[in-house]
Design a protein around this motif. Sequence first.
Motif, PDB file in Angstrom:
ATOM      1  N   ARG A   1      -0.341  -8.840  -9.588  1.00 45.72           N
ATOM      2  CA  ARG A   1       0.259  -7.745  -8.839  1.00 45.72           C
ATOM      3  C   ARG A   1      -0.057  -6.425  -9.534  1.00 45.72           C
ATOM      4  O   ARG A   1      -0.187  -6.371 -10.751  1.00 45.72           O
ATOM      5  CB  ARG A   1       1.787  -7.914  -8.785  1.00 45.72           C
ATOM      6  CG  ARG A   1       2.216  -9.161  -8.048  1.00 45.72           C
ATOM      7  CD  ARG A   1       3.720  -9.296  -7.967  1.00 45.72           C
ATOM      8  NE  ARG A   1       4.336  -9.684  -9.216  1.00 45.72           N
ATOM      9  CZ  ARG A   1       5.380 -10.520  -9.314  1.00 45.72           C
ATOM     10  NH1 ARG A   1       5.905 -11.048  -8.231  1.00 45.72           N
ATOM     11  NH2 ARG A   1       5.891 -10.820 -10.478  1.00 45.72           N
ATOM     12  N   VAL A   2      -0.170  -5.373  -8.745  1.00 41.38           N
ATOM     13  CA  VAL A   2      -0.271  -4.018  -9.289  1.00 41.38           C
ATOM     14  C   VAL A   2       1.164  -3.512  -9.441  1.00 41.38           C
ATOM     15  O   VAL A   2       1.934  -3.522  -8.476  1.00 41.38           O
ATOM     16  CB  VAL A   2      -1.070  -3.107  -8.338  1.00 41.38           C
ATOM     17  CG1 VAL A   2      -0.932  -1.644  -8.742  1.00 41.38           C
ATOM     18  CG2 VAL A   2      -2.537  -3.527  -8.325  1.00 41.38           C
ATOM     19  N   VAL A   3       1.537  -3.116 -10.649  1.00 40.60           N
ATOM     20  CA  VAL A   3       2.922  -2.743 -10.937  1.00 40.60           C
ATOM     21  C   VAL A   3       3.063  -1.223 -11.012  1.00 40.60           C
ATOM     22  O   VAL A   3       2.273  -0.559 -11.686  1.00 40.60           O
ATOM     23  CB  VAL A   3       3.376  -3.374 -12.275  1.00 40.60           C
ATOM     24  CG1 VAL A   3       4.809  -2.970 -12.610  1.00 40.60           C
ATOM     25  CG2 VAL A   3       3.254  -4.891 -12.211  1.00 40.60           C
ATOM     26  N   THR A   4       4.047  -0.669 -10.299  1.00 44.60           N
ATOM     27  CA  THR A   4       4.265   0.777 -10.327  1.00 44.60           C
ATOM     28  C   THR A   4       5.760   1.079 -10.487  1.00 44.60           C
ATOM     29  O   THR A   4       6.603   0.317 -10.045  1.00 44.60           O
ATOM     30  CB  THR A   4       3.807   1.448  -9.016  1.00 44.60           C
ATOM     31  OG1 THR A   4       4.625   0.963  -7.951  1.00 44.60           O
ATOM     32  CG2 THR A   4       2.357   1.152  -8.701  1.00 44.60           C
TER      33      THR A   4
ATOM     34  N   SER B   1       6.020  -3.867  -7.290  1.00 44.68           N
ATOM     35  CA  SER B   1       4.735  -4.469  -7.640  1.00 44.68           C
ATOM     36  C   SER B   1       4.173  -5.063  -6.357  1.00 44.68           C
ATOM     37  O   SER B   1       4.931  -5.524  -5.495  1.00 44.68           O
ATOM     38  CB  SER B   1       4.898  -5.537  -8.722  1.00 44.68           C
ATOM     39  OG  SER B   1       5.558  -6.671  -8.221  1.00 44.68           O
ATOM     40  N   LEU B   2       2.847  -4.996  -6.226  1.00 50.66           N
ATOM     41  CA  LEU B   2       2.223  -5.287  -4.932  1.00 50.66           C
ATOM     42  C   LEU B   2       1.374  -6.554  -4.968  1.00 50.66           C
ATOM     43  O   LEU B   2       0.615  -6.781  -5.919  1.00 50.66           O
ATOM     44  CB  LEU B   2       1.354  -4.106  -4.507  1.00 50.66           C
ATOM     45  CG  LEU B   2       2.095  -2.782  -4.328  1.00 50.66           C
ATOM     46  CD1 LEU B   2       1.809  -1.840  -5.490  1.00 50.66           C
ATOM     47  CD2 LEU B   2       1.728  -2.118  -3.020  1.00 50.66           C
ATOM     48  N   THR B   3       1.493  -7.339  -3.909  1.00 51.90           N
ATOM     49  CA  THR B   3       0.720  -8.573  -3.757  1.00 51.90           C
ATOM     50  C   THR B   3      -0.770  -8.243  -3.621  1.00 51.90           C
ATOM     51  O   THR B   3      -1.136  -7.404  -2.792  1.00 51.90           O
ATOM     52  CB  THR B   3       1.198  -9.336  -2.506  1.00 51.90           C
ATOM     53  OG1 THR B   3       2.577  -9.667  -2.692  1.00 51.90           O
ATOM     54  CG2 THR B   3       0.413 -10.611  -2.295  1.00 51.90           C
ATOM     55  N   PRO B   4      -1.635  -8.893  -4.414  1.00 49.15           N
ATOM     56  CA  PRO B   4      -3.089  -8.619  -4.310  1.00 49.15           C
ATOM     57  C   PRO B   4      -3.695  -9.298  -3.090  1.00 49.15           C
ATOM     58  O   PRO B   4      -4.426 -10.284  -3.206  1.00 49.15           O
ATOM     59  CB  PRO B   4      -3.634  -9.190  -5.622  1.00 49.15           C
ATOM     60  CG  PRO B   4      -2.696 -10.312  -5.969  1.00 49.15           C
ATOM     61  CD  PRO B   4      -1.343  -9.897  -5.455  1.00 49.15           C
ATOM     62  N   LEU B   5      -3.401  -8.761  -1.909  1.00 51.62           N
ATOM     63  CA  LEU B   5      -3.789  -9.411  -0.644  1.00 51.62           C
ATOM     64  C   LEU B   5      -5.276  -9.756  -0.596  1.00 51.62           C
ATOM     65  O   LEU B   5      -5.664 -10.789  -0.055  1.00 51.62           O
ATOM     66  CB  LEU B   5      -3.458  -8.485   0.536  1.00 51.62           C
ATOM     67  CG  LEU B   5      -1.983  -8.158   0.766  1.00 51.62           C
ATOM     68  CD1 LEU B   5      -1.847  -7.101   1.856  1.00 51.62           C
ATOM     69  CD2 LEU B   5      -1.217  -9.413   1.142  1.00 51.62           C
TER      70      LEU B   5
ATOM     71  N   GLY C   1       8.471   0.688   2.991  1.00 51.27           N
ATOM     72  CA  GLY C   1       7.614   1.679   2.326  1.00 51.27           C
ATOM     73  C   GLY C   1       6.188   1.182   2.148  1.00 51.27           C
ATOM     74  O   GLY C   1       5.358   1.861   1.536  1.00 51.27           O
ATOM     75  N   ASN C   2       5.891  -0.014   2.694  1.00 58.46           N
ATOM     76  CA  ASN C   2       4.533  -0.543   2.554  1.00 58.46           C
ATOM     77  C   ASN C   2       3.523   0.407   3.209  1.00 58.46           C
ATOM     78  O   ASN C   2       3.830   1.059   4.202  1.00 58.46           O
ATOM     79  CB  ASN C   2       4.450  -1.923   3.223  1.00 58.46           C
ATOM     80  CG  ASN C   2       3.191  -2.681   2.825  1.00 58.46           C
ATOM     81  OD1 ASN C   2       2.609  -2.420   1.761  1.00 58.46           O
ATOM     82  ND2 ASN C   2       2.765  -3.610   3.665  1.00 58.46           N
ATOM     83  N   SER C   3       2.337   0.461   2.636  1.00 55.20           N
ATOM     84  CA  SER C   3       1.235   1.277   3.172  1.00 55.20           C
ATOM     85  C   SER C   3       1.516   2.769   3.087  1.00 55.20           C
ATOM     86  O   SER C   3       0.802   3.566   3.692  1.00 55.20           O
ATOM     87  CB  SER C   3       0.911   0.895   4.629  1.00 55.20           C
ATOM     88  OG  SER C   3       0.847  -0.514   4.770  1.00 55.20           O
ATOM     89  N   SER C   4       2.554   3.159   2.318  1.00 58.78           N
ATOM     90  CA  SER C   4       2.805   4.597   2.169  1.00 58.78           C
ATOM     91  C   SER C   4       1.647   5.256   1.426  1.00 58.78           C
ATOM     92  O   SER C   4       1.434   6.463   1.553  1.00 58.78           O
ATOM     93  CB  SER C   4       4.122   4.847   1.438  1.00 58.78           C
ATOM     94  OG  SER C   4       4.057   4.305   0.141  1.00 58.78           O
TER      95      SER C   4
ATOM     96  N   GLY D   1       0.131  -4.151  -0.031  1.00 56.26           N
ATOM     97  CA  GLY D   1       0.659  -5.362  -0.674  1.00 56.26           C
ATOM     98  C   GLY D   1       2.163  -5.433  -0.853  1.00 56.26           C
ATOM     99  O   GLY D   1       2.644  -6.320  -1.553  1.00 56.26           O
ATOM    100  N   LEU D   2       2.928  -4.512  -0.221  1.00 57.34           N
ATOM    101  CA  LEU D   2       4.380  -4.723  -0.200  1.00 57.34           C
ATOM    102  C   LEU D   2       4.685  -5.624   0.989  1.00 57.34           C
ATOM    103  O   LEU D   2       5.587  -5.392   1.796  1.00 57.34           O
ATOM    104  CB  LEU D   2       5.143  -3.387  -0.129  1.00 57.34           C
ATOM    105  CG  LEU D   2       4.980  -2.496  -1.373  1.00 57.34           C
ATOM    106  CD1 LEU D   2       5.740  -1.179  -1.205  1.00 57.34           C
ATOM    107  CD2 LEU D   2       5.443  -3.214  -2.630  1.00 57.34           C
ATOM    108  N   LEU D   3       3.846  -6.617   1.147  1.00 58.82           N
ATOM    109  CA  LEU D   3       3.946  -7.623   2.203  1.00 58.82           C
ATOM    110  C   LEU D   3       3.655  -8.972   1.572  1.00 58.82           C
ATOM    111  O   LEU D   3       2.642  -9.117   0.889  1.00 58.82           O
ATOM    112  CB  LEU D   3       2.899  -7.372   3.300  1.00 58.82           C
ATOM    113  CG  LEU D   3       2.712  -8.596   4.204  1.00 58.82           C
ATOM    114  CD1 LEU D   3       3.740  -8.598   5.312  1.00 58.82           C
ATOM    115  CD2 LEU D   3       1.310  -8.691   4.758  1.00 58.82           C
ATOM    116  N   SER D   4       4.521  -9.932   1.798  1.00 59.52           N
ATOM    117  CA  SER D   4       4.303 -11.286   1.310  1.00 59.52           C
ATOM    118  C   SER D   4       4.880 -12.240   2.333  1.00 59.52           C
ATOM    119  O   SER D   4       5.647 -11.836   3.203  1.00 59.52           O
ATOM    120  CB  SER D   4       4.990 -11.489  -0.043  1.00 59.52           C
ATOM    121  OG  SER D   4       4.560 -10.512  -0.976  1.00 59.52           O
TER     122      SER D   4
END
Lengths: 182, 437
Positions: free
Chosen positions: B86-89, B102-106, B170-173, B190-193
Amino acid sequence: MSISRIALSTAFAAVMLAACATERIEPPISKGPGLGQPATAAEIALLDIGIAPSGAGLPPGSGDARAGAKVYAAKCQSCHGDKGAGKPADALVGGTGTLASSNAVRTVGSYWPYATTLFDYTRRAMPLTAPRSLSNDEVYAVTAYVLHLNGIISEDHTLNAQTLPAVKMPNRDGFVDYSKVR
Amino acid sequence: MKKSLTKGEGGLRPARGDALVERSDRRSFLTRSAAVTAGLVAGAATAPVVRAAETAATGLPAWSKAPGAPLRAYGMPSKFEEPVKRVVTSGYPTVSPGTGSSLTPLQLLEGTITPNGLHFERHHSGVPDIDPTQHRLVIHGLVKRALSFSPATLSRYPMVSRTHFVECSGNSSRNTGPEPLQVTCGTIHGLLSCSEWTGVPLSLLLDEAGVDPAATWLLAEGADSAAMSRSVPLDKARDDAMIALFQNGERIRPEQGYPMRLLLPGWEGNMNVKWLRQLKLVAEPMHTKDETSKYTDLMPNGKAQQFTFPLGVKSTITRPSFGMTMQGPGLYEISGVAWSGSGRVARVEVSTDSGATWSDARLQGPVLSKSVTRFRLPWEWNGAAATLQSRATDEKGNVQPTRQTWTAAYSAAHRYHNNAIQTWSVKADGSIANVYL
């Protein structure tokens, strides 16, 4: 094929289609074992801290911006900046009149529809590193201070369970309810 | 080397798509080649003179000639998959590293189910370390009987398993800024799982408590130190809401709400309250911080849409996408994910010419409601520049909007519910960029 057979097979097909359409191939569950324990008054009191816009749920206590300034300096300023200017965490002032512009700034002062939310959120979650550590008087006071910084109430306006819900926020009518739009 | 990566055995045409190289994956790719080479060299050095049959064995890699690792109690991915992360922010790295996402590496995943360790995270004050024996879910407020449930008690209830996506509103913001960011598909979307969730239908527990007719909403609150809270309409709670205890077969991970979370299929992620500790039946919404200050949708006229719960129909191509490099002209597979908070995905169309023409992609079954659907389309790339887009339609007839349509509906400052079409520009040199159309 007799008419009733056709009707039957059509009915069967309809049932199958309905089953596929809901994906609920297993019968819906309608009954549980009923194992919930009665929640005790103490158990509920510990959790029941939500404040409605009507003010329902507000605890006894009071405070004004003068007292709130001290609470703010000691418990909030390190994250929300001098006089709520922000950095490193969210700004708590500013942005009034910007919402329809391309540089809309949303803060407690410019955006929040209810003052009760400020009390509710501060009490449940702030200061971030020690939530639920403020007394009710301190929460009323720091709420008054943040509202005063935004020019919404005067410095000597005392907030309590009656006066807080009466505070009219500048963006009170800024929201359109989409809860029925599905 | 390329040959070992393709699966062209048995007279099947090698799928060129397999030769796509993910940039962030290059390290593992190189390590792998190095390991293979090392094995070959070592084998050759220790057995200089051998008979024909033994010569064949020296060509085998080291792992085929010695016993492997012992068994272990909990498995982990191959070390060569280490870049799949995941990319962590965090917006507050100094004062609150636990407030962020943190975002899923789609782009590095396939199929529809997100591995539990790669499910996206969004926390408002870190991940609590909850002892399940001390945790309770209390249902109170406008009910006949206020009830308290431990995780162990709920585990005795009849359960259902449902496959649903969870998406942060907030996904794809990252695609709402003035210039397109050159980051991976997962870093943008990747705020989608998607998981198989198992738990107790909330309606069962509400019936047990006996809901007062005056109740129309419930306040859901978590046991994290942010005491994250959201108002939920009672009809949704009665419809398909679940108290989820398991995720993809195992107990929900702490990052996803251990020991229990509220699952509201298809509705914005923030409402699927994790670490759920109370549901209070009320007559009006509470207007909590996260349904007023945040997660509301500012329009150009300065008014904001509030309580916009279902997530819009949406899709993105995950492969090819930014960070990958096309390996010359030939046959590729365009693959991606589509989902809708209002039901099933009915159709995904793909364009390779900036939206001038569209072809229907194949939807991979089963196509489930409020779940992720994988789509695929073979694509013969002629080596010229191309512009790739996918457009999803759901069973209610909702169509994924263009970026222009979506942008026009909201304030420039608005960041939530971005379901606009994603565009990837494939250049003649094989590189791929995120572009706005």
